[in-house]
Design a protein around this motif. Structure first.
Motif, PDB file in Angstrom:
ATOM      1  N   THR A  57      43.655  -5.612  42.329  1.00  0.00           N
ATOM      2  CA  THR A  57      44.094  -3.936  42.076  1.00  0.00           C
ATOM      3  C   THR A  57      45.656  -3.313  42.719  1.00  0.00           C
ATOM      4  O   THR A  57      45.445  -1.987  42.403  1.00  0.00           O
ATOM      5  N   LYS A  69      34.164   9.334  38.437  1.00  0.00           N
ATOM      6  CA  LYS A  69      34.197   8.049  39.588  1.00  0.00           C
ATOM      7  C   LYS A  69      35.469   6.734  38.563  1.00  0.00           C
ATOM      8  O   LYS A  69      35.108   6.071  37.791  1.00  0.00           O
ATOM      9  N   SER A  71      37.356   3.279  37.819  1.00  0.00           N
ATOM     10  CA  SER A  71      36.791   1.766  37.874  1.00  0.00           C
ATOM     11  C   SER A  71      38.031   1.534  37.338  1.00  0.00           C
ATOM     12  O   SER A  71      37.938   1.432  36.419  1.00  0.00           O
ATOM     13  N   SER A  75      34.511   1.403  33.490  1.00  0.00           N
ATOM     14  CA  SER A  75      33.411   2.080  33.494  1.00  0.00           C
ATOM     15  C   SER A  75      33.228   2.964  32.264  1.00  0.00           C
ATOM     16  O   SER A  75      33.662   3.438  31.547  1.00  0.00           O
ATOM     17  N   ASP A 212      31.600  -9.355  37.533  1.00  0.00           N
ATOM     18  CA  ASP A 212      32.357  -8.292  36.535  1.00  0.00           C
ATOM     19  C   ASP A 212      33.945  -8.753  36.223  1.00  0.00           C
ATOM     20  O   ASP A 212      34.020  -8.739  35.537  1.00  0.00           O
ATOM     21  N   GLY A 340      37.969   1.474  43.148  1.00  0.00           N
ATOM     22  CA  GLY A 340      38.325   1.099  42.107  1.00  0.00           C
ATOM     23  C   GLY A 340      37.939   0.079  41.352  1.00  0.00           C
ATOM     24  O   GLY A 340      38.051  -0.570  40.433  1.00  0.00           O
ATOM     25  N   GLY A 342      35.026  -2.628  41.993  1.00  0.00           N
ATOM     26  CA  GLY A 342      34.001  -2.856  40.941  1.00  0.00           C
ATOM     27  C   GLY A 342      32.734  -2.623  42.462  1.00  0.00           C
ATOM     28  O   GLY A 342      33.231  -2.318  43.571  1.00  0.00           O
TER      29      GLY A 342
END
Length: 492
Positions: A57, A69, A71, A75, A212, A340, A342
């Motif tokens: 990230t 919101k 991600s 997203s 994820d 962001g 997760g």
């Protein structure tokens, strides 16, 4: 006076050893649990933060301000609407890279696709569209290839995750390898369903980073822009020229299906003669506008990932960037990495909150128990307190005496609890806690978890025990001060 108070408080604690030990054991166990628990959660949070910032990230990221919101993995907000991109990406990137705290940037496009291989192999995948060079420069240790190579600058291709490769192999009953080609299909609200064939460049493994992330495959940015419908101008509608409109005619029920007096097929004669040669290609006139609208936008990115010298600089950089966006009317917003990252990355924060809520409940129970024990202790000392009041001791003296006794118990046994907690953490660090399943591996940040003593936990524990002691002494003190000296001496 303070010396006298300390001696009296110490003598009283010695004379009531049983009650002192009951309170002390409660405080010791509570503080030990606090130190161990917070050391665990702090170690987990620091490990996840270090891992995500270094490999996935960055410290800060920028997205369109229309994304509420964000991600960096997947997203729903982006999938359900037209692509939300960072506006003026190149200009923003130049500004960001001019900041002294910034060490590097890269762009990222997010997408999803269904992959088909050899007509029988199928797999669902999350896609990261990246610039091969800048992405590898920003995350040099983030991509762990198990076979093949990473993407090459300017060439289409895909690097499958180990999980996705296994899905292909399970459905096709055959091993997929670098050099094989797969067909990706995806749907967007701009250009509809898109299908592209890409070559598998390699296979990577994020390991136990998170559930994820295990579905993330890297793809060249141009292919993903096509799949996502990131064209040069998504806002404009397609305008037909007069020639194009005339050639299409007027569409109504009669012209489409005919009428009672007209046959479905009619013969027409072109006054200018038959269309020959390449004239068919010009029947719709100038198609340059449609070609323009279908060209991908080379500056389209969902996110800009940013690395800093130090994570502690993140709040300052985020504030500066958001002020810059507001001042220049730019539809963008800067976020902290955790916003962001997760669900898996946020899990440690959630657990920490739940753990501290439980500790708050335990602290309330401890206050009640300590308070009741102190009330009993005070009631047994009515005669002593009455005598002290009768010979001139003020209410303030009695208040200080009982409060000091409670504080001494809290601090002494609190320190014992801190030492016990540190020993437990060190023992567990030496032994290591083995993660028995994928959930625990995600939570603990690897196969074996080795907690580290948290200085924050120690300070928090000492502050907590002091507050518990202070609050627990308030009611016993008020009980002791309500009794008159004569009454207290008679009860004694």
């Amino acid at each position: 006076m303070n010396g006298v108070l300390i001696r009296i408080a110490f003598r009283n604690l010695k004379e009531h050893k049983t009650k002192t030990l009951i309170i002390g054991i409660l405080i010791t166990l509570g503080i030990a649990i606090l130190v161990v628990g917070n050391s665990f959660t702090d170690t987990i949070k620091q490990g996840i933060a270090k891992n995500y910032i270094a490999n996935y990230t960055g410290n800060v990221f920028i997205a369109s301000s229309s994304i509420k919101k964000p991600s960096l993995i997947i997203s729903n907000e982006m999938l359900e609407s037209t692509p939300k991109i960072v506006p003026d990406f190149s200009a923003i990137q130049n500004h960001v890279e001019s900041l002294p705290e910034v060490t590097g940037t890269t762009g990222q496009i997010n997408g999803v696709a269904l992959g088909k291989w050899n007509e029988v192999g199928e797999a669902f995948m999350l896609l990261f569209g990246v610039d091969a060079t800048s992405y590898q420069n920003l995350f040099p240790q983030g991509i762990k290839l198990t076979s093949g190579s990473f993407l090459t600058e300017g060439e289409p291709g895909i690097v499958l995750s180990k999980t996705v490769a296994e899905m292909f192999e399970k459905s096709a009953k055959k091993e997929i390898k670098p050099g094989d080609t797969i067909v990706l299909s995806s749907m967007n609200n701009v250009s509809g369903t898109k299908i592209r064939e890409v070559t598998v460049k390699g296979i990577h493994d994020y390991g136990d980073a998170s559930f994820d992330l295990s579905y993330v495959c890297f793809i060249d940015q141009e292919t993903l822009r096509i799949l996502n419908g990131m064209v040069l101008n998504t806002a404009d509608s397609l305008n037909l020229s007069g020639t194009e409109a005339a050639s299409l005619g007027t569409f109504d029920e009669s012209s489409l299906f005919g009428s009672d007096s007209a046959s479905l097929v009619t013969d027409t004669v072109d006054a200018d003669g038959p269309i020959v040669g390449n004239d068919w290609t010009n029947v719709l006139g100038d198609t340059s506008q449609r070609a323009y609208l279908n060209e991908t936008n080379p500056d389209a990115w969902n996110y800009m990932l940013i690395k800093l010298d130090n994570q502690n600089q993140a709040p300052k950089v985020i504030a500066q960037l958001n002020e810059y966006f507001t001042a220049n009317s730019i539809d963008a917003r800067a976020w902290n990495w955790l916003d962001g990252a997760g669900m898996s990355a946020k899990l440690a924060d959630t657990i920490s909150v739940v753990f501290n809520i439980l500790l708050f409940v335990i602290a309330i129970v401890a206050i009640i128990i300590i308070m009741n024990t102190l009330v009993i202790s005070v009631s047994e000392r009515y005669g002593e307190i009455g005598t002290m009041r009768a010979i001139g001791a003020k209410k303030g003296f009695v208040r200080k005496m009982i409060s000091l006794e409670t504080l001494m118990i809290s601090l002494v046994f609190g320190l014992v609890g801190v030492i016990l907690g540190i020993l437990i953490v060190l023992i567990m660090r030496g032994i290591g806690i083995e993660a028995s399943n994928q959930f625990m591996q995600i939570l603990l940040g690897g196969d074996v978890f080795r907690p580290v003593v948290s200085i924050r936990a120690i300070i928090l524990s000492l502050v907590t025990v002091s507050l518990v002691g202070l609050i627990a002494s308030l009611y016993p003190v008020s009980v002791a001060l309500k009794i008159s000296p004569l009454e207290a001496m008679n009860k004694g």
